[in-house]
Every structure is written in C-alpha cells, then in structure tokens.
Design a protein around this motif. Structure first.
Motif, PDB file in Angstrom:
ATOM      1  N   GLU A 249      -9.760  72.728 -38.630  1.00 18.50           N
ATOM      2  CA  GLU A 249     -10.113  71.319 -38.857  1.00 18.50           C
ATOM      3  C   GLU A 249      -9.891  70.996 -40.329  1.00 18.50           C
ATOM      4  OE1 GLU A 249     -14.144  70.587 -37.637  1.00 18.50           O
ATOM      5  OE2 GLU A 249     -13.812  71.369 -35.635  1.00 18.50           O
ATOM      6  N   ASN A 260     -11.833  71.988 -43.319  1.00 16.28           N
ATOM      7  CA  ASN A 260     -13.267  71.869 -43.034  1.00 16.28           C
ATOM      8  C   ASN A 260     -13.783  73.161 -42.415  1.00 16.28           C
ATOM      9  OD1 ASN A 260     -15.892  71.108 -42.308  1.00 16.28           O
ATOM     10  ND2 ASN A 260     -15.194  70.035 -40.471  1.00 16.28           N
ATOM     11  N   GLU A 261     -13.217  73.555 -41.300  1.00 17.45           N
ATOM     12  CA  GLU A 261     -13.669  74.809 -40.687  1.00 17.45           C
ATOM     13  C   GLU A 261     -12.614  75.350 -39.737  1.00 17.45           C
ATOM     14  OE1 GLU A 261     -17.013  74.653 -38.072  1.00 17.45           O
ATOM     15  OE2 GLU A 261     -16.338  72.824 -37.097  1.00 17.45           O
TER      16      GLU A 261
HETATM   17 MG    MG Z   1     -16.070  70.919 -36.771  1.00 20.19          MG
END
Ligand code: MG
Ligand code: ATP
Ligand code: MG
Length: 364
Positions: A249, A260-261
């Motif tokens: 992400e 993000n992750e």
């Molecule tokens: Mg997420």
C-alpha cells in the motif's frame, strides 16, 4: 497437489475457488482463537482446528498432508508456521510473514532497503514523538491491526495530552500523518524461480480506515511512478526472498510515493483482478507456490471493486452485464466485509457510468 491455507476467511475462500479449476485440493487451518466463522470455506476442502500446543503431526494428517502451505493473513502464530515447515514447503517464507506481521519490523525492512515510508518514532515518549513528527500523528499498534483498528489519531495538543496521560496498553509506533493526494497499491507475484509479474497500480479509497473501493489501473500515474513502485517491490522480493503474491500500500504525495504497509498475501485491493486482468491474484499466488509459470498481469480495460460492508444478503439484484458478485458466505456484522462487486468497462469514463448503475441498484 494439496495446498494448506492458514486461515478460513474470504481470502482463503477465493484462493480455493481459483485453485479448484487447476486441479488443486485445499485444506484450511482454523485457529480456534481467531477463525471463529468457518462458513467462508465450508465445502471447499478439509478444515482442521488448531491451537497453540497442539501436536503438529496430527494436524498435518488431519489436513490430508498438504504439499505446500500458505497464509491468508499475517496475524498468525509464527511457531505454527515454523512447525509446519518440518512437513512441507511454506510460501511466502516464515521470515516474510514475520516481517509483515510486525509494523516495526516492516518499517525497519523498508528503511534498510531505502524505500520511503511515513516518518515514525518507536519506543520514545509521546510528547517527544509529537515534537519530532508534528501533529497530526497516528499511533499504530505493532500487531493485530487491520481495517484501521488499533490505531489512534492524535489531531491536536488536547488529544496529545489525553493520550500521553493514558497511552494505548499495547506496543505501538507513532507515525506522521501524511496529507496524501491519493492512495494506491501494487500487487505483485514472484515464482519459485524468481520470475516476477506486477499488476498496474490500483487506486484505493478508504472510509474510516476500511477499504471501500478500488479502481484499476489507477489514473494520473506516470510511467515513472509505476516503475518506482515496481522497483520497491522487487527490492523487497529479493531481500526476503519472497514467493507468492505480495501487496504494497502506498501514499501518493505529488509525484512521490511513500509505502504505507505490506501484506504478505493476496489483498483486498487486488480483488479487481478477478474480472480485470488475464490472471487473477488468487490464481497467480497458487501458481507461484505450486511452482507453476505465472500468468499475465496486464489490465483488460478499467475495473472497479466495490466492497460490500455489513450487507445482510447477497445483492444479486445489483448485477449488471458488466458486473460480477463475490459473496463470502459470512455472517453479516456492521462494517464487516461480506462480499464485493467487480465492474469492468473499456475505459475509465464508461466505468464511472457502470459504477453509477450498480450503486443505484445497490441503494434501491
Ligand atoms: Mg492498510
Ligand atoms: P489494512 O486493513 O489495510 O491492513 P490497517 O489497519 O493495517 O489496514 P493502515 O493501512 O495502516 O491500517 O491504515 C488504514 C488507513 O488509514 C490507510 O489506508 C489510510 O487511509 C489511513 N492512514 C493510515 N496511516 C496514515 C498516515 N500516516 N497518514 C495518513 N493516513 C493514514
Ligand atoms: Mg494492514
């Protein structure tokens, strides 16, 4: 060939539904603590319960002795994964799942590979974190976060004072709040021989931390941004090393990308591939872990994925000629992901019209 999946949710269900035409058989491990609703996978293969301390040879037999194991979630007991590697292959590696399971290990991996992510603080006092990161900032628990759960947004000094007085009773990191222009994700897959295939970036819209809609290919993405995201993923693939589907992400800020992750598995933002790509993420994950050649990942036209949250019954009446419904057979609860609708069109303008049609039918 039999594939064992740790977890019994919709991702396990859709993996099995994609793998049955390949002649694969499936078994599911139900963690008695977290996999309480087995209805997603009932009828799709063998299901065996597991809890910490259980004999793994008995579990392996009860599962019909799979040839390979995989996971549908990263919040799993790593001892179980380690233990199962004594019996057969596990993909992605235990190390890969371990890195994505813990937010701090994930952040450290990204930093080590010089992949940009939101600035964060770990292990220091909240006021100090706020000084370094500025406000707003968000506290994220290191484990067990999904759909924005176990996160605390700190908007202003008043909230900071409140949280500093009673901080979360869990290990967490503090992250700078990113004023992103949009959110995108990259779904990629790596085979046992190191071949990789990457889908086009997908634009994702979240509401209160929950994914509500994806559009692929994401619009307004330059070839350089796609390339940059692919370079990040390839670096992660090589570092771990990785086999199977990985989801990344990202926040888009101007022409910059911040990760993000990561999720070491098939991902909600890749569901559009069931209708909008030559090979869907589920089939590609199975091809990878079964040692088969990967399938093509190009987008065919433009595709939207609308999540169904808490819907009481399968909304078949919302179907149009260009839409398909995936109902997970779960017990509906408020805001719970119980299904999704994929919509395909030849371009983004037509897609918007198709989405409007489906949405009108959904709200009737
Ligand atoms: Mg997420
Ligand atoms: P998932 O269900 O995707 O696993 P999660 O619980 O792990 O979600 P995140 O992906 O970290 O949570 O956050 C959920 C959403 O909250 C993000 O997609 C984004 O919309 C928002 N968010 C999270 N962190 C930030 C941040 N640092 N700045 C701005 N928005 C953020
Ligand atoms: Mg997450």
């Amino acid at each position: 060939m039999r594939i064992g999946i740790i977890g019994c949710g919709q991702l396990a269900r859709m993996l099995a539904l994609a793998g049955l035409p390949l002649g694969l058989k499936f078994s599911f491990v139900a963690d008695t603590g977290s996999d309480t609703d087995l209805s997603c996978v009932e009828g799709l293969g063998l299901i065996a319960p597991w809890q910490a301390g259980d004999n793994l040879a008995d579990l392996y037999d009860a599962l019909g002795q799979p040839d390979a194991f995989t996971v549908e979630k990263e919040q799993v007991d790593l001892n179980l994964l380690h233990g199962l590697t004594a019996f057969c292959r596990f993909a992605p590696s235990v190390n890969s799942v371990a890195h994505c399971k813990s937010r701090i290990e994930e952040k450290q991996l990204l930093a080590q590979l010089q992949i940009p992510s939101a600035p964060f603080c770990y292990g220091i006092d909240l006021n100090q974190s706020a000084k370094e990161l500025g406000l707003p900032m968000v506290l994220k628990s290191l484990h067990d976060g999904y759909d924005g759960k176990n996160q605390w947004l700190v908007k202003d000094d008043r909230q900071l004072t409140q949280l500093a007085a009673s901080p979360p009773q869990t290990d967490y990191l503090a992250e700078q709040w990113v004023a992103f222009d949009r959110e995108v994700s990259l779904i990629g897959v790596r085979s046992t021989t190191g071949d990789t295939q990457l889908y086009p970036l997908t634009e994702n819209v979240h509401h209160q931390g929950i994914l509500v809609r994806s559009i692929a290919p994401a619009q307004g993405i330059t070839p350089l941004m796609q390339q940059t995201a692919e370079d990040y993923m390839r670096a992660i693939f090589d570092a771990l090393p990785y086999v199977g589907v990985l989801a990344m992400e990202l926040f888009v800020v101007g022409d910059k990308l911040l990760v993000n992750e990561l999720a070491p598995r098939v991902h909600n933002s890749g569901h559009w591939t069931q209708l909008g790509a030559m090979t869907c993420q589920f089939e590609n994950h199975l091809r990878a872990i079964a040692g088969l050649p990967l399938g093509a990942t190009q987008a065919q036209g433009a595709t939207a994925m609308l999540n169904l949250l808490g819907t009481a019954a399968a909304p078949r009446e919302a179907l149009t000629t260009n839409a398909s419904l995936h109902w997970y057979n779960k017990t509906p609860q408020p805001q719970r992901k119980v299904g999704h609708i994929n919509i395909n069109a030849c371009d983004h303008a037509q897609l918007q019209q198709q989405i409007a049609q489906v949405e009108a039918r959904l709200s009737r």
